[in-house]
Structures are given as C-alpha cells and as structure tokens.
Motif scaffolding. Structure first.
Motif, PDB file in Angstrom:
ATOM      1  N   LEU A  25      64.018 -31.572   6.293  1.00 29.03           N
ATOM      2  CA  LEU A  25      65.227 -31.153   5.483  1.00 29.03           C
ATOM      3  C   LEU A  25      65.679 -30.185   4.703  1.00 29.03           C
ATOM      4  O   LEU A  25      65.041 -29.502   4.673  1.00 29.03           O
ATOM      5  CB  LEU A  25      65.449 -32.866   5.443  1.00 29.03           C
ATOM      6  N   MET A  26      67.272 -29.843   4.962  1.00 28.60           N
ATOM      7  CA  MET A  26      67.952 -28.875   4.119  1.00 28.60           C
ATOM      8  C   MET A  26      69.256 -29.008   3.840  1.00 28.60           C
ATOM      9  O   MET A  26      69.657 -29.885   4.548  1.00 28.60           O
ATOM     10  CB  MET A  26      67.029 -27.521   4.987  1.00 28.60           C
ATOM     11  N   HIS A  45      70.435 -28.449  15.304  1.00 25.80           N
ATOM     12  CA  HIS A  45      69.675 -29.536  14.225  1.00 25.80           C
ATOM     13  C   HIS A  45      71.262 -30.454  14.478  1.00 25.80           C
ATOM     14  O   HIS A  45      72.195 -30.333  14.854  1.00 25.80           O
ATOM     15  CB  HIS A  45      70.113 -28.391  13.523  1.00 25.80           C
ATOM     16  N   GLU A  46      70.687 -31.736  13.959  1.00 20.05           N
ATOM     17  CA  GLU A  46      71.907 -32.609  13.795  1.00 20.05           C
ATOM     18  C   GLU A  46      71.424 -32.276  12.118  1.00 20.05           C
ATOM     19  O   GLU A  46      71.594 -31.983  11.663  1.00 20.05           O
ATOM     20  CB  GLU A  46      71.088 -33.839  13.347  1.00 20.05           C
ATOM     21  N   GLN A  47      73.400 -32.804  12.010  1.00 20.64           N
ATOM     22  CA  GLN A  47      73.997 -32.479  10.522  1.00 20.64           C
ATOM     23  C   GLN A  47      74.645 -33.367   9.806  1.00 20.64           C
ATOM     24  O   GLN A  47      75.845 -34.576  10.705  1.00 20.64           O
ATOM     25  CB  GLN A  47      74.828 -31.392  10.557  1.00 20.64           C
ATOM     26  N   MET A  48      75.018 -33.686   8.691  1.00 16.67           N
ATOM     27  CA  MET A  48      75.483 -34.346   8.366  1.00 16.67           C
ATOM     28  C   MET A  48      76.042 -34.158   6.561  1.00 16.67           C
ATOM     29  O   MET A  48      75.613 -33.167   6.359  1.00 16.67           O
ATOM     30  CB  MET A  48      75.272 -35.639   7.369  1.00 16.67           C
ATOM     31  N   ASP A  93      76.554 -30.239   3.244  1.00 15.46           N
ATOM     32  CA  ASP A  93      76.098 -30.386   4.863  1.00 15.46           C
ATOM     33  C   ASP A  93      74.337 -30.168   4.243  1.00 15.46           C
ATOM     34  O   ASP A  93      73.691 -29.650   3.884  1.00 15.46           O
ATOM     35  CB  ASP A  93      75.461 -28.646   5.284  1.00 15.46           C
ATOM     36  N   THR A  94      73.894 -31.263   4.849  1.00 17.92           N
ATOM     37  CA  THR A  94      72.922 -31.490   4.848  1.00 17.92           C
ATOM     38  C   THR A  94      71.961 -30.839   7.172  1.00 17.92           C
ATOM     39  O   THR A  94      72.682 -32.038   7.608  1.00 17.92           O
ATOM     40  CB  THR A  94      72.234 -32.642   5.025  1.00 17.92           C
ATOM     41  N   PHE A  95      71.019 -30.675   7.140  1.00 17.15           N
ATOM     42  CA  PHE A  95      70.561 -30.496   8.184  1.00 17.15           C
ATOM     43  C   PHE A  95      69.249 -31.008   8.995  1.00 17.15           C
ATOM     44  O   PHE A  95      68.445 -30.702   7.414  1.00 17.15           O
ATOM     45  CB  PHE A  95      70.222 -29.357   8.675  1.00 17.15           C
ATOM     46  N   THR A  96      68.625 -31.136   9.789  1.00 16.80           N
ATOM     47  CA  THR A  96      67.311 -31.613  10.446  1.00 16.80           C
ATOM     48  C   THR A  96      67.495 -30.833  11.954  1.00 16.80           C
ATOM     49  O   THR A  96      68.248 -31.571  12.680  1.00 16.80           O
ATOM     50  CB  THR A  96      67.136 -33.192  10.254  1.00 16.80           C
ATOM     51  N   PRO A  97      66.150 -30.430  11.897  1.00 11.67           N
ATOM     52  CA  PRO A  97      65.442 -29.967  11.444  1.00 11.67           C
ATOM     53  C   PRO A  97      66.125 -28.625  10.347  1.00 11.67           C
ATOM     54  O   PRO A  97      66.942 -28.555  10.590  1.00 11.67           O
ATOM     55  CB  PRO A  97      64.270 -29.320  11.986  1.00 11.67           C
ATOM     56  N   ILE A  98      65.121 -27.977   9.735  1.00 10.52           N
ATOM     57  CA  ILE A  98      65.357 -26.967   9.160  1.00 10.52           C
ATOM     58  C   ILE A  98      66.478 -26.021   9.881  1.00 10.52           C
ATOM     59  O   ILE A  98      65.664 -25.681  10.994  1.00 10.52           O
ATOM     60  CB  ILE A  98      63.894 -26.024   8.684  1.00 10.52           C
ATOM     61  N   ARG A  99      67.219 -24.768   9.386  1.00  8.68           N
ATOM     62  CA  ARG A  99      68.045 -24.114  10.246  1.00  8.68           C
ATOM     63  C   ARG A  99      67.538 -23.150   9.739  1.00  8.68           C
ATOM     64  O   ARG A  99      67.546 -22.195   8.463  1.00  8.68           O
ATOM     65  CB  ARG A  99      69.178 -24.215   9.624  1.00  8.68           C
TER      66      ARG A  99
END
Length: 104
Positions: A25-26, A45-48, A93-99
C-alpha cells in the motif's frame, strides 16, 4: 521520477509528494491550483482519493463525480480517470498494490 518525500511537478498547476510505501500500500499528497487538471490515465492499481481541501471533479470511466473536503472516491483497477480542480485543492491518494512507476 518521484523521490520519496520530495515535491515534484506532475502536470501544469499540479504537484505531488510520494510517501514511504508499505508492503502493499502507498500514499501520496497531490496539490492543485484552481483549474489545474490531472490528465486522463489508467493503471492496474486500485485507488482511493481523500479530499483534504477544496473541490475536485473526477472523471472515471466517462462519469463525472465531484468531491469536496472530507469526502473520498474509489477508482477501480484499470478505470480511465482524470480530474479538474474546481478550487485550490489537496488530495491524499492511496494505491494498492504499490505503484512502482512512482518510485523510480
């Protein structure tokens, strides 16, 4: 590309700072001048995105949604998306997996 913890310009009127990532997560902070755009793109990546300040119009897979301070939006994996800052704004911004592309 990005250097962890340092500001860099992404697009005109848009700057970002990538935080030290975890295992899967990043996060990064993105600051926008009024009217600035985050160009349309997609990634696996999924992003919130959490709006810390301002008002942002998101375009996700052809649908526009506006979020304001204190609101979040989810961007599914591979969805084409872009943004326009309707006011001076800040996103987390939060991403999974790591960008990995943002860490090079």
């Amino acid at each position: 590309m990005s250097k962890i913890g340092q500001w860099e310009f992404a697009e005109p009127g848009v700057k970002r700072k990538v935080f030290q990532p975890g295992v899967g997560l990043m996060m990064m902070e993105v600051q926008f001048e009024k009217g600035a755009e985050g160009y349309e793109h997609s990634h696996i990546h999924e992003q919130m995105s959490y709006c810390i300040k301002g008002k942002i119009a998101f375009r996700i897979a052809g649908k526009e949604t506006i979020i304001s301070e204190g609101e979040i939006i989810n961007i599914p994996s591979n969805a084409k998306h872009g943004v326009t800052a309707l006011e001076e704004s800040i996103l987390l911004d939060t991403f999974t997996p790591i960008r990995e592309d943002l860490l090079e």
